[in-house]
Design an enzyme around this catalytic site. Structure first.
Site, PDB file in Angstrom:
ATOM      1  N   LYS A 179       0.641  -1.148  -0.355  1.00  0.00           N
ATOM      2  CA  LYS A 179       0.037   0.156   0.286  1.00  0.00           C
ATOM      3  C   LYS A 179       0.796   0.809   0.510  1.00  0.00           C
ATOM      4  O   LYS A 179       0.165   2.189   0.829  1.00  0.00           O
ATOM      5  CB  LYS A 179      -1.268  -0.071   1.135  1.00  0.00           C
ATOM      6  CG  LYS A 179      -1.818  -1.281   0.939  1.00  0.00           C
ATOM      7  CD  LYS A 179      -2.527  -2.179  -0.176  1.00  0.00           C
ATOM      8  CE  LYS A 179      -3.098  -0.948  -0.732  1.00  0.00           C
ATOM      9  NZ  LYS A 179      -3.244  -1.733  -1.706  1.00  0.00           N
ATOM     10  N   SER A 201      -5.103   2.523   3.574  1.00  0.00           N
ATOM     11  CA  SER A 201      -5.029   1.655   2.742  1.00  0.00           C
ATOM     12  C   SER A 201      -4.972   0.185   3.508  1.00  0.00           C
ATOM     13  O   SER A 201      -5.926  -0.631   2.263  1.00  0.00           O
ATOM     14  CB  SER A 201      -4.097   2.331   2.214  1.00  0.00           C
ATOM     15  OG  SER A 201      -3.479   2.240   0.708  1.00  0.00           O
ATOM     16  N   HIS A 207       7.482  -7.325  -2.088  1.00  0.00           N
ATOM     17  CA  HIS A 207       6.411  -6.178  -0.671  1.00  0.00           C
ATOM     18  C   HIS A 207       7.672  -6.981   0.107  1.00  0.00           C
ATOM     19  O   HIS A 207       7.450  -7.225   1.643  1.00  0.00           O
ATOM     20  CB  HIS A 207       5.728  -6.801  -0.794  1.00  0.00           C
ATOM     21  CG  HIS A 207       4.692  -6.348  -1.331  1.00  0.00           C
ATOM     22  ND1 HIS A 207       4.389  -4.943  -1.723  1.00  0.00           N
ATOM     23  CD2 HIS A 207       3.366  -6.314  -2.182  1.00  0.00           C
ATOM     24  CE1 HIS A 207       3.496  -4.440  -2.622  1.00  0.00           C
ATOM     25  NE2 HIS A 207       2.773  -5.618  -2.252  1.00  0.00           N
TER      26      HIS A 207
END
Ligand code: A3P
Length: 289
Positions: free
Chosen positions: A42, A132, A102
Site C-alpha cells: 500500500k 489503505s 513486498h
C-alpha cells in the site's frame, strides 16, 4: 476462496501460499538488468510500477500499457489461485524485466544482490499505509478479516499483518540503501512533485527524457487517470479474488487521509509507539503535505 492464513517465515507473518512455495522465490535467478519495485504493501507500488513501465517504453503508451499492470510488472512472490506464480511469469518475461515485491530486505533472494540489480524502493508514511491496508483487506477476498478499524490498527502496529512490521520494512531497506543499487523514494514526495520524482528515477536508470515526455508520464500516471484505466486499476481481476464493489483499489490516493480515520486516542497511542520504534533511525516521514 478460503481465507489466507498467515504463517511465520524468517520471522515475518506471510500468506501460507507464499511460505509453501518459498524455495522457488528464494532460488530466483535475477538478471543484472532486472528492475525491482519494492514496497511495504500500500505504499504506492502500482503507481511506481506504471511510471517505470512508461519510462521503459520511452513514454509511448502504445508500447507500454496495453496489458494489465499485473502482467507488465509481475509480483515476484505471488501465488494466486488460478494464476501463474510470479516466478513463472518472470521466467518467460523478456528482458529487461520489471518486477515488484513486498519482501522485507532480509528476505530478498540473494541473486538480486549478486547481480547488482537496481531496486526502486517506495516508502509511505505509516498512518496512511495503515488506513489503505485496512481497506485493502476488504477488497482482497482471500485476506484475513481485518476486524474493526481499531483492532486492525493494533495488529498493524504489532506487525501482526501480512509482510509484518511497517517499521522493520522501511528501516531495513533504508539502512541498506547504500550497500546495494537502491533508490529510496517517498510517496509523499511523489504526490508533492511527480515530475521531480520521475526525474530522480530517470537519473537512477541512466536515462534521459524531454520535459514533454516527463509531463506525459506524470499525466498518465496521475491518480485520476489511473483510476479510470482498467489496465492499471486491477478491475480486470475477477470479483471473486478482488472485490471492488464497496471500495476501489484506487481508493483516494492522497497523503493525510489517516486524519479521517484515526481517533484522537488512537493517534496519541500511535505517535508514542512510533517515537519508540523509530528512535534508532534518522529516516523521516511526512504524514501530511
Ligand atoms: P489509498 O488506499 O490511500 O488510496 P499499492 O499499489 O502499493 O497497493 O498502493 C495502493 C495505494 O496507492 C492506494 O492508496 C492507491 O489509491 C494509491 N495510488 C495508486 N495509484 C496512485 C496514483 N497514481 N497516485 C497516487 N496514489 C495512488
Amino acid at each position: 476462496p478460503t481465507l489466507q492464513k498467515l504463517v511465520p517465515l524468517h520471522g515475518v507473518p506471510m500468506a501460507i501460499e507464499i511460505a509453501e512455495n518459498w524455495e522457488t522465490v528464494e532460488q530466483f535467478q535475477a538478471k543484472s538488468d532486472d528492475l525491482v519495485i519494492s514496497t511495504y504493501p500500500k505504499a504506492g507500488t502500482t503507481w511506481a510500477s506504471e511510471i517505470v513501465d512508461m519510462i521503459y517504453a520511452g513514454g509511448d503508451l502504445e508500447k507500454c500499457c496495453r496489458d494489465t499492470i499485473y502482467n507488465r510488472v509481475p509480483y515476484l512472490e505471488a501465488r494466486i489461485p488460478g494464476m501463474p506464480t510470479g516466478v513463472e511469469q518472470l521466467a518467460v518475461a523478456p528482458s529487461p524485466r520489471l518486477l515488484k515485491t513486498h519482501l522485507p530486505i532480509h528476505m530478498m533472494p540473494n541473486s538480486f544482490w549478486e547481480k547488482n540489480a537496481k531496486v526502486i524502493y517506495v516508502a509511505r508514511n505509516a498512518k496512511d499505509v495503515a488506513v489503505s491496508y485496512f481497506f485493502f483487506h476488504q477488497i482482497v477476498k482471500a485476506m484475513p478479516d481485518p476486524g474493526p478499524w481499531g483492532v486492525f490498527l493494533d495488529n498493524y502496529m504489532e506487525g501482526n499483518v501480512s509482510y509484518g512490521s511497517w517499521y522493520e520494512h522501511v528501516k531495513g531497506w533504508w539502512e541498506k540503501r547504500n550497500d546495494h543499487n537502491i533508490l529510496y523514494l517517498f510517496y509523499e514526495d511523489m504526490k508533492e512533485d511527480p515530475k521531480r520524482e520521475i526525474r530522480k528515477m530517470l537519473h537512477f536508470l541512466e536515462k534521459d527524457m524531454s520535459d514533454d515526455i516527463v509531463e506525459k508520464i506524470a499525466y498518465h500516471t496521475s491518480f485520476d487517470i489511473m483510476k479510470t484505466n482498467d489496465m492499471a486499476n486491477y478491475k480486470t481481476i475477477p470479483n471473486e479474488l478482488l472485490d471492488q464493489s464497496t471500495t476501489s483499489f484506487m481508493r483516494k490516493g492522497i497523503a493525510g487521509d489517516w486524519k479521517n480515520h484515526f481517533t484522537v486516542a488512537q493517534n496519541e497511542k500511535f505517535d508514542e509507539e512510533y517515537k519508540r520504534k523509530m528512535s534508532d533511525t534518522r529516516l523521516h516521514f511526512r504524514s501530511e503535505i
